[in-house]
Scaffold this active site. Structure first.
Site, short mmCIF file in Angstrom:
data_model
loop_
_atom_site.label_atom_id
_atom_site.label_comp_id
_atom_site.label_asym_id
_atom_site.label_seq_id
_atom_site.Cartn_x
_atom_site.Cartn_y
_atom_site.Cartn_z
N LYS A 92 0.83 -1.22 0.00
CA LYS A 92 0.00 0.00 0.00
C LYS A 92 0.85 1.25 0.00
O LYS A 92 0.57 2.21 0.71
CB LYS A 92 -0.98 0.00 1.17
CG LYS A 92 -1.94 -1.19 1.17
CD LYS A 92 -2.98 -1.09 2.25
CE LYS A 92 -3.90 -2.29 2.29
NZ LYS A 92 -3.26 -3.54 2.74
O1 LIG Z 1 -9.27 -3.09 1.62
C1 LIG Z 1 -8.40 -3.86 2.05
C2 LIG Z 1 -7.12 -3.91 1.54
C3 LIG Z 1 -6.23 -4.82 2.04
N1 LIG Z 1 -6.57 -5.67 3.04
C4 LIG Z 1 -5.55 -6.65 3.49
O2 LIG Z 1 -6.03 -7.97 3.17
C5 LIG Z 1 -5.74 -8.86 4.23
C6 LIG Z 1 -7.04 -9.35 4.84
O3 LIG Z 1 -6.77 -10.27 5.88
P1 LIG Z 1 -7.95 -11.20 6.53
O4 LIG Z 1 -7.24 -11.88 7.64
O5 LIG Z 1 -8.41 -12.15 5.48
O6 LIG Z 1 -9.01 -10.28 7.00
C7 LIG Z 1 -4.85 -8.09 5.22
O7 LIG Z 1 -3.51 -8.31 4.83
C8 LIG Z 1 -5.23 -6.65 4.97
O8 LIG Z 1 -4.14 -5.78 5.24
C9 LIG Z 1 -7.83 -5.62 3.54
O9 LIG Z 1 -8.21 -6.40 4.46
N2 LIG Z 1 -8.71 -4.73 3.04
#
Ligand SMILES: O=c1ccn([C@@H]2O[C@H](COP(=O)(O)O)[C@@H](O)[C@H]2O)c(=O)[nH]1
Length: 266
Positions: A92
Site C-alpha cells: 500500500k
Molecule cells: O481493503 C483492504 C485492503 C487490504 N486488506 C488486506 O487484506 C488482508 C485481509 O486479511 P484477513 O485476515 O483475510 O481479514 C490483510 O492483509 C489486509 O491488510 C484488507 O483487508 N482490506
C-alpha cells in the site's frame, strides 16, 4: 510470464492466500518466535499452492518483526515451488515520484514480487514509477474493505462531470488514461459487493483484488456474482486460513479451509 498473463492463465482458482504471520499466533513450539515466520509461511505455501491463483504477503507483518530477510526468502520459495503463481506484495505504498522509485525497486528488485498494492491518493505521478517495470502489476486501493473507507472513497467529486464518488472516478481513471501499459488492477473489499459490481462496470478489463472473505465476513458467492467472470478475480483470505489451527495439524487445516474457500469461489 507477466503478472496479468499469470492471472489470466489461472482457470482453476480465484483464491489468494494472504500471508500475514503473527508470531503470537504461530503453531505449537513456534508460538512467539519471530524467527519462525519463514518456516510457518513456507508450510502454508507448500500446503496450498496447488489451490491458489496468487499469494499475498502483507509487508507489515514481516517488517514489524525485523523479518524482511525472511520475506525475501519466502518469496524466493514461492517462485521455486509454484513458478506459475504470482506474488502480490501488499505494501500500500504511495509517495512522490523519487520516493516511489525506491519503493518500486524494493518491491520488484529486492523482493521479486510480481505485483504491489498502492494507495493512489497522491495521484498518477506517484503510481507511474511502478509502471516502468515491464510486466509487473500495480494494484490500486479503490474501495477498501474497512468501514472507514467511507470517509473518502464514498465522497462525491463536485468538479467531475456526473459527480462520481471518489472510488468510481478512480476505477474510471485506472481503466482508461492511467493504464498505459495494461499493468493496473484495483482493490475492492468483499464486504461491499454492490461496489464490486459498480467497479466492474467502470473497469471491465482490470483484475480485481478482493480482500475480506474469511475473518472479515465477506460472502464469497456474492463476490463472484458481483464481479462476473470476464476479467481476473483474485479473492484474498488470510487469517481464516493461516490460523485454522494452532496445533500440529495447522498446515492440513489451512489446506482444508483453502479448499472450501476455493470451492465457494468457483
Ligand atoms: O481493503 C483492504 C485492503 C487490504 N486488506 C488486506 O487484506 C488482508 C485481509 O486479511 P484477513 O485476515 O483475510 O481479514 C490483510 O492483509 C489486509 O491488510 C484488507 O483487508 N482490506
Amino acid at each position: 510470464m507477466n503478472f496479468i498473463a499469470q492471472l489470466q492463465a489461472c482457470s482453476h482458482s480465484r483464491l489468494c492466500v494472504g500471508l500475514d504471520p503473527e508470531p503470537a499466533k504461530l503453531p505449537g513450539a513456534w508460538v512467539g518466535d519471530a524467527g519462525r515466520i519463514y518456516d510457518f509461511c513456507c508450510s502454508i505455501v507448500d500446503a496450498t499452492h496447488d489451490l491458489v491463483c496468487a499469494f499475498k504477503p502483507q509487508i507489515a507483518y514481516f517488517a514489524a518483526h525485523r523479518a524482511e530477510e525472511q520475506l525475501e526468502r519466502l518469496i524466493a520459495h514461492i517462485h521455486k515451488v509454484a513458478p506459475g503463481v504470482p506474488v502480490i506484495l501488499d505494501a500500500k505504498r504511495g509517495d512522490i515520484g523519487s520516493t516511489a522509485e525506491q519503493y518500486a525497486r524494493e518491491a520488484f528488485e529486492r523482493y521479486q514480487a510480481d505485483a504491489v498494492t498502492l494507495s493512489p491518493f497522491m495521484g498518477f505521478d506517484s503510481v507511474e514509477p511502478y509502471l516502468r517495470y515491464e510486466g509487473k502489476g500495480a494494484i490500486l486501493l479503490c474501495r477498501t474493505s474497512n468501514k472507514g473507507g467511507d470517509d473518502w472513497q464514498m465522497q462525491r467529486l463536485a468538479d467531475v462531470p456526473g459527480q462520481p464518488r471518489l472510488f468510481e472516478h478512480l476505477a474510471f481513471l485506472a481503466e482508461t488514461q492511467w493504464n498505459r501499459n495494461g499493468q493496473l488492477g484495483l482493490v475492492v473489499g468483499a464486504t461491499y459487493p454492490g461496489e464490486i459490481a459498480r467497479v466492474r462496470e467502470l473497469a471491465p478489463t482490470l483484475p480485481l483484488l478482493v480482500p475480506g472473505v474469511g475473518a472479515q465476513g465477506g460472502d464469497a458467492a456474492a463476490v463472484v456474482q458481483a464481479a462476473g467472470r470476464a476479467a481476473p478475480l483474485v479473492v484474498n483470505s488470510s487469517r481464516a486460513i493461516l490460523y485454522a489451527s494452532q496445533g500440529a495439524d495447522f498446515a492440513a487445516r489451512a489446506r482444508a479451509v483453502a479448499e472450501a474457500t476455493r470451492a465457494a469461489l468457483s
